[in-house]
Design a protein around this motif. Structure first.
Motif, short mmCIF file in Angstrom:
data_model
loop_
_atom_site.label_atom_id
_atom_site.label_comp_id
_atom_site.label_asym_id
_atom_site.label_seq_id
_atom_site.Cartn_x
_atom_site.Cartn_y
_atom_site.Cartn_z
N GLU A 1 20.75 -17.51 -51.98
CA GLU A 1 20.41 -16.22 -52.57
C GLU A 1 20.34 -15.14 -51.51
O GLU A 1 20.76 -14.01 -51.73
CB GLU A 1 19.08 -16.31 -53.31
N ALA A 2 19.81 -15.48 -50.35
CA ALA A 2 19.73 -14.50 -49.27
C ALA A 2 21.13 -14.12 -48.77
O ALA A 2 21.40 -12.96 -48.49
CB ALA A 2 18.90 -15.05 -48.11
N ARG A 3 22.01 -15.10 -48.70
CA ARG A 3 23.38 -14.82 -48.28
C ARG A 3 24.11 -13.95 -49.29
O ARG A 3 24.88 -13.07 -48.93
CB ARG A 3 24.16 -16.11 -48.08
N ASN A 4 23.92 -14.23 -50.57
CA ASN A 4 24.59 -13.46 -51.62
C ASN A 4 24.05 -12.03 -51.70
O ASN A 4 24.77 -11.14 -52.13
CB ASN A 4 24.46 -14.14 -52.98
N GLY A 5 22.82 -11.84 -51.28
CA GLY A 5 22.21 -10.52 -51.34
C GLY A 5 22.64 -9.62 -50.19
O GLY A 5 22.46 -8.40 -50.26
#
Length: 60
Positions: A49-53
């Protein structure tokens, strides 16, 4: 789904066997064996999720 089950089974078996080798307690080793795949799955989802954000500029 099969991949997630394979990851969970692998993490459980490794965590259980390493814990059992260290403390010789089946109940504690089973608890650790269950907790480790859950922590792995939670951490993996947080990281993805952090990477996609992140808004990254395209490579030049």
């Amino acid at each position: 789904m099969a991949r997630k089950i394979k990851f969970a089974a692998t993490h459980f078996s490794i965590a259980f066997s390493m814990s059992y080798a260290a403390n010789q307690n089946v109940a504690l080793s089973a608890l650790i064996g269950v907790a480790e795949p859950l922590a792995f799955a939670f951490g993996r989802s947080v990281v993805s999720e952090a990477r996609n954000g992140l808004a990254l500029a395209p490579a030049a």
